[in-house]
Design an enzyme around this catalytic site. Structure first.
Site, PDB file in Angstrom:
ATOM      1  N   GLY A 123      47.408  30.922  61.409  1.00 54.47           N
ATOM      2  CA  GLY A 123      46.074  31.428  61.062  1.00 54.47           C
ATOM      3  C   GLY A 123      46.116  32.871  60.571  1.00 54.47           C
ATOM      4  N   PRO A 127      38.027  34.865  55.223  1.00 57.17           N
ATOM      5  CA  PRO A 127      37.133  34.726  54.070  1.00 57.17           C
ATOM      6  C   PRO A 127      37.289  35.880  53.064  1.00 57.17           C
ATOM      7  CG  PRO A 127      35.953  34.215  56.093  1.00 57.17           C
ATOM      8  CD  PRO A 127      37.315  34.688  56.512  1.00 57.17           C
ATOM      9  N   THR A 157      45.415  25.267  57.645  1.00 61.73           N
ATOM     10  CA  THR A 157      45.945  23.904  57.617  1.00 61.73           C
ATOM     11  C   THR A 157      46.328  23.485  59.041  1.00 61.73           C
ATOM     12  OG1 THR A 157      46.728  24.301  55.384  1.00 61.73           O
ATOM     13  CG2 THR A 157      47.762  22.488  56.574  1.00 61.73           C
ATOM     14  N   ARG A 270      56.378   0.826  28.930  1.00 60.77           N
ATOM     15  CA  ARG A 270      55.261   0.854  27.985  1.00 60.77           C
ATOM     16  C   ARG A 270      55.768   0.662  26.556  1.00 60.77           C
ATOM     17  NH1 ARG A 270      49.805   0.174  27.563  1.00 60.77           N
ATOM     18  NH2 ARG A 270      48.951   1.483  25.890  1.00 60.77           N
ATOM     19  N   HIS A 339      52.375   9.251  30.105  1.00 66.00           N
ATOM     20  CA  HIS A 339      51.573   8.099  30.524  1.00 66.00           C
ATOM     21  C   HIS A 339      50.372   7.840  29.606  1.00 66.00           C
ATOM     22  CE1 HIS A 339      53.793   8.423  34.331  1.00 66.00           C
ATOM     23  NE2 HIS A 339      53.278   7.280  34.692  1.00 66.00           N
ATOM     24  N   GLY A 340      50.125   8.723  28.656  1.00 68.52           N
ATOM     25  CA  GLY A 340      48.954   8.523  27.792  1.00 68.52           C
ATOM     26  C   GLY A 340      47.683   8.453  28.626  1.00 68.52           C
ATOM     27  N   GLY A 341      46.762   7.567  28.251  1.00 63.81           N
ATOM     28  CA  GLY A 341      45.469   7.452  28.950  1.00 63.81           C
ATOM     29  C   GLY A 341      45.643   7.101  30.421  1.00 63.81           C
ATOM     30  N   GLU A 364      51.604  30.424  50.363  1.00 66.44           N
ATOM     31  CA  GLU A 364      52.728  31.286  50.775  1.00 66.44           C
ATOM     32  C   GLU A 364      52.906  32.476  49.827  1.00 66.44           C
ATOM     33  OE1 GLU A 364      53.895  30.510  53.589  1.00 66.44           O
ATOM     34  OE2 GLU A 364      53.419  28.387  53.754  1.00 66.44           O
TER      35      GLU A 364
HETATM   36  C1  FAD Z   1      44.913  24.228  50.465  1.00 63.89           C
HETATM   37  C2  FAD Z   1      45.220  25.553  51.059  1.00 63.89           C
HETATM   38  C3  FAD Z   1      45.842  25.616  52.307  1.00 63.89           C
HETATM   39  C4  FAD Z   1      46.089  26.856  52.909  1.00 63.89           C
HETATM   40  N1  FAD Z   1      46.636  26.906  54.167  1.00 63.89           N
HETATM   41  C5  FAD Z   1      46.690  28.104  54.814  1.00 63.89           C
HETATM   42  C6  FAD Z   1      47.088  28.170  56.192  1.00 63.89           C
HETATM   43  O1  FAD Z   1      47.457  27.179  56.820  1.00 63.89           O
HETATM   44  N2  FAD Z   1      47.073  29.381  56.803  1.00 63.89           N
HETATM   45  C7  FAD Z   1      46.680  30.525  56.171  1.00 63.89           C
HETATM   46  O2  FAD Z   1      46.670  31.577  56.784  1.00 63.89           O
HETATM   47  N3  FAD Z   1      46.313  30.492  54.853  1.00 63.89           N
HETATM   48  C8  FAD Z   1      46.305  29.314  54.176  1.00 63.89           C
HETATM   49  N4  FAD Z   1      45.912  29.277  52.857  1.00 63.89           N
HETATM   50  C9  FAD Z   1      45.498  30.504  52.202  1.00 63.89           C
HETATM   51  C10 FAD Z   1      46.459  31.008  51.154  1.00 63.89           C
HETATM   52  O3  FAD Z   1      47.614  31.518  51.771  1.00 63.89           O
HETATM   53  C11 FAD Z   1      45.698  32.040  50.327  1.00 63.89           C
HETATM   54  O4  FAD Z   1      44.748  31.336  49.553  1.00 63.89           O
HETATM   55  C12 FAD Z   1      46.601  32.852  49.428  1.00 63.89           C
HETATM   56  O5  FAD Z   1      47.424  33.704  50.185  1.00 63.89           O
HETATM   57  C13 FAD Z   1      45.801  33.712  48.442  1.00 63.89           C
HETATM   58  O6  FAD Z   1      44.814  34.450  49.107  1.00 63.89           O
HETATM   59  P1  FAD Z   1      43.278  34.385  48.591  1.00 63.89           P
HETATM   60  O7  FAD Z   1      42.918  32.973  48.409  1.00 63.89           O
HETATM   61  O8  FAD Z   1      42.456  35.206  49.507  1.00 63.89           O
HETATM   62  O9  FAD Z   1      43.316  35.040  47.165  1.00 63.89           O
HETATM   63  P2  FAD Z   1      43.163  36.589  46.817  1.00 63.89           P
HETATM   64  O10 FAD Z   1      44.064  37.394  47.684  1.00 63.89           O
HETATM   65  O11 FAD Z   1      41.731  36.949  46.795  1.00 63.89           O
HETATM   66  O12 FAD Z   1      43.729  36.614  45.329  1.00 63.89           O
HETATM   67  C14 FAD Z   1      42.930  36.238  44.209  1.00 63.89           C
HETATM   68  C15 FAD Z   1      43.730  36.541  42.936  1.00 63.89           C
HETATM   69  O13 FAD Z   1      44.004  37.947  42.873  1.00 63.89           O
HETATM   70  C16 FAD Z   1      45.391  38.171  42.731  1.00 63.89           C
HETATM   71  N5  FAD Z   1      45.750  39.382  43.453  1.00 63.89           N
HETATM   72  C17 FAD Z   1      45.403  39.760  44.715  1.00 63.89           C
HETATM   73  N6  FAD Z   1      45.942  40.928  45.025  1.00 63.89           N
HETATM   74  C18 FAD Z   1      46.658  41.335  43.964  1.00 63.89           C
HETATM   75  C19 FAD Z   1      47.478  42.490  43.669  1.00 63.89           C
HETATM   76  N7  FAD Z   1      47.688  43.461  44.556  1.00 63.89           N
HETATM   77  N8  FAD Z   1      48.084  42.540  42.456  1.00 63.89           N
HETATM   78  C20 FAD Z   1      47.912  41.565  41.535  1.00 63.89           C
HETATM   79  N9  FAD Z   1      47.168  40.444  41.753  1.00 63.89           N
HETATM   80  C21 FAD Z   1      46.543  40.340  42.942  1.00 63.89           C
HETATM   81  C22 FAD Z   1      46.077  36.936  43.324  1.00 63.89           C
HETATM   82  O14 FAD Z   1      47.396  36.730  42.787  1.00 63.89           O
HETATM   83  C23 FAD Z   1      45.107  35.841  42.900  1.00 63.89           C
HETATM   84  O15 FAD Z   1      45.378  35.471  41.574  1.00 63.89           O
HETATM   85  C24 FAD Z   1      45.724  28.046  52.221  1.00 63.89           C
HETATM   86  C25 FAD Z   1      45.144  27.973  50.958  1.00 63.89           C
HETATM   87  C26 FAD Z   1      44.875  26.752  50.390  1.00 63.89           C
HETATM   88  C27 FAD Z   1      44.200  26.714  49.035  1.00 63.89           C
END
Ligand code: FAD
Length: 386
Positions: A123, A127, A157, A270, A339-341, A364
């Site tokens: 975790g 937000p 997750t 195909r 795969h086309g359509g 990650e």
């Molecule tokens: C399906 C899914 C499962 C997930 N599971 C987990 C989980 O189990 N545990 C957990 O903790 N998190 C989880 N995450 C979160 C995930 O790790 C984050 O979404 C990810 O680290 C990006 O953070 P953010 O979404 O807040 O994007 P932001 O940090 O807001 O980034 C938005 C954009 O800004 C860019 N950006 C931000 N800072 C910079 C910078 N300094 N320089 C240049 N570009 C920048 C980023 O590259 C990106 O393009 C999950 C996300 C998804 C979608």
């Protein structure tokens, strides 16, 4: 240089392949589209000991080397990437506890985590903070023999199965730099005030839930502070995320391999203009490119996994995660084109590969952030690129 897996790794890969082909491939499309939780597959993974892949043997785990660890995620993602999610953050959290937990924490949790009796996740994200983890707002205030935790987590997750869930918090919100005031607490499911409030609707990565969590005056005993010392949370998390990047690189190889396999099979079945479409040079260009990219990605993922064996390898794991995830997305798109359509139909596998592959460039650490990590490691001459 040896570009082959050793005998144990080959046998392990064959075992995984058999499990995936028998238990995952036949049900993946139907269960994914139905939004069904893959309970039977989870039971099969328990039987194989896969919940213990990052748990030391003395606590009942398999303690896999990083290359064998990569093989697990490659093979499972070839069947259905969402299933790899069930094991992914569980394995990272097990590694975090194994590396940084107190002896009491290890004995309390690792044996059950190794069998899958207990499950876990990680975790971190909130937000308003994902990439910028030092910007998290969740706080843990010490009151006698326990912390009082307040905040919210996003995208977690395995949140509905995690017990305990390692949660990144600020034990000293005034610390500068911020990471010096960050810690990880192991919060048990059912602790009053810890509530999984929502399953976030997603484009792909189905089968496993990704949730919003509310922490409202959650009382967590001080014995649940990972390692027993405040202020080490960020380092603890970062060292586990390194294996996380290997995990994502390997999942990407699995997706790309499947995209390749589906394209190759379809191109030979195909027919157009009275002959298999695989006879057309335009299709052969795609197949040739797919095969080349998949193999390049595989070598990169195994190379990065091997680099982790000898310690921190931010540059190598970052490179592999970036490269493999982008190969996965391109492979899915190219396979859809072959795969086309039908590639656009939910009655074929390839559209799921496309939806799942996009996450590989986000999870990650986004690929752009990792490019900066790779650059820093090149500047510090940390990465062996020769
Ligand atoms: C399906 C899914 C499962 C997930 N599971 C987990 C989980 O189990 N545990 C957990 O903790 N998190 C989880 N995450 C979160 C995930 O790790 C984050 O979404 C990810 O680290 C990006 O953070 P953010 O979404 O807040 O994007 P932001 O940090 O807001 O980034 C938005 C954009 O800004 C860019 N950006 C931000 N800072 C910079 C910078 N300094 N320089 C240049 N570009 C920048 C980023 O590259 C990106 O393009 C999950 C996300 C998804 C979608």
């Amino acid at each position: 240089m040896d570009f082959q897996l050793d005998e144990d790794q080959r046998e392990f890969k064959a075992l995984l392949r058999q499990f995936v082909d028998n238990e995952i491939v036949p049900v993946a499309r139907e269960w994914e589209q139905a939004g069904r939780y893959p309970t039977e597959i989870v039971e099969g993974m328990k039987d194989m000991g896969l919940f213990g892949i990052t748990v030391p043997e003395e606590y009942g785990g398999l303690d896999l080397d990083p290359v064998a660890f990569a093989l697990v995620f490659e093979e499972i993602a070839r069947g259905w990437m969402g299933i790899a999610g069930i094991l992914g953050s569980h394995s990272l959290a097990c590694r975090l506890i194994s590396m940084h937990g107190t002896e009491e924490q290890k004995q309390k949790y690792l044996p059950d985590l190794a069998t899958g009796k207990r499950r876990t996740g990680i975790g971190l994200t909130e937000p308003d903070a994902g990439t910028d983890l030092q910007g998290i707002r969740t706080t843990a205030r010490l009151e006698g023999d326990h912390y009082v935790v307040n905040g919210a987590k996003m995208w977690i997750t395995n949140a509905r199965y995690a017990d305990p869930l390692p949660v990144l918090v600020k034990t000293d919100p005034t610390a500068s730099p911020a990471h010096k005031g960050m810690s990880v607490l192991l919060i048990e499911a059912g602790t009053p005030g810890f509530e999984v409030t929502k399953d976030i609707p997603k484009l792909g990565y189905k089968g496993t839930e990704s949730c919003e969590i509310l922490l409202d005056n959650v009382k967590v005993p001080v014995s649940q502070l990972v390692g027993g010392v405040e202020g080490r949370g960020m380092q603890q998390v970062l060292s586990a995320l390194e294996w996380g990047r290997v995990n994502i690189a390997a999942r990407s190889v699995g997706i790309a391999q499947r995209a390749h396999d589906e394209a190759l099979a379809y191109a030979q079945e195909r027919k157009a203009f009275g002959q298999p479409i695989s006879d057309f040079q335009a299709i052969q260009l795609k197949l040739g490119e797919l095969g080349t990219q998949v193999q390049a990605a595989r070598l990169m993922a195994y190379w990065a996994a091997d680099a982790v064996r000898s310690g921190r390898a931010d540059g190598a794991t970052g490179m592999a995660k970036i490269f493999c995830s982008e190969v996965a997305l391109q492979a899915a798109i190219d396979s859809m084109k072959v795969h086309g359509g039908y590639g656009y139909s939910t009655e074929f596998e390839v559209e799921r590969l496309y939806r799942d592959s996009i996450l590989m460039s986000i999870g990650e650490g986004t690929n752009d952030i990792l490019r900066t990590v790779v650059a820093k490691s090149l500047i510090k001459k940390e990465t062996i690129v020769g």
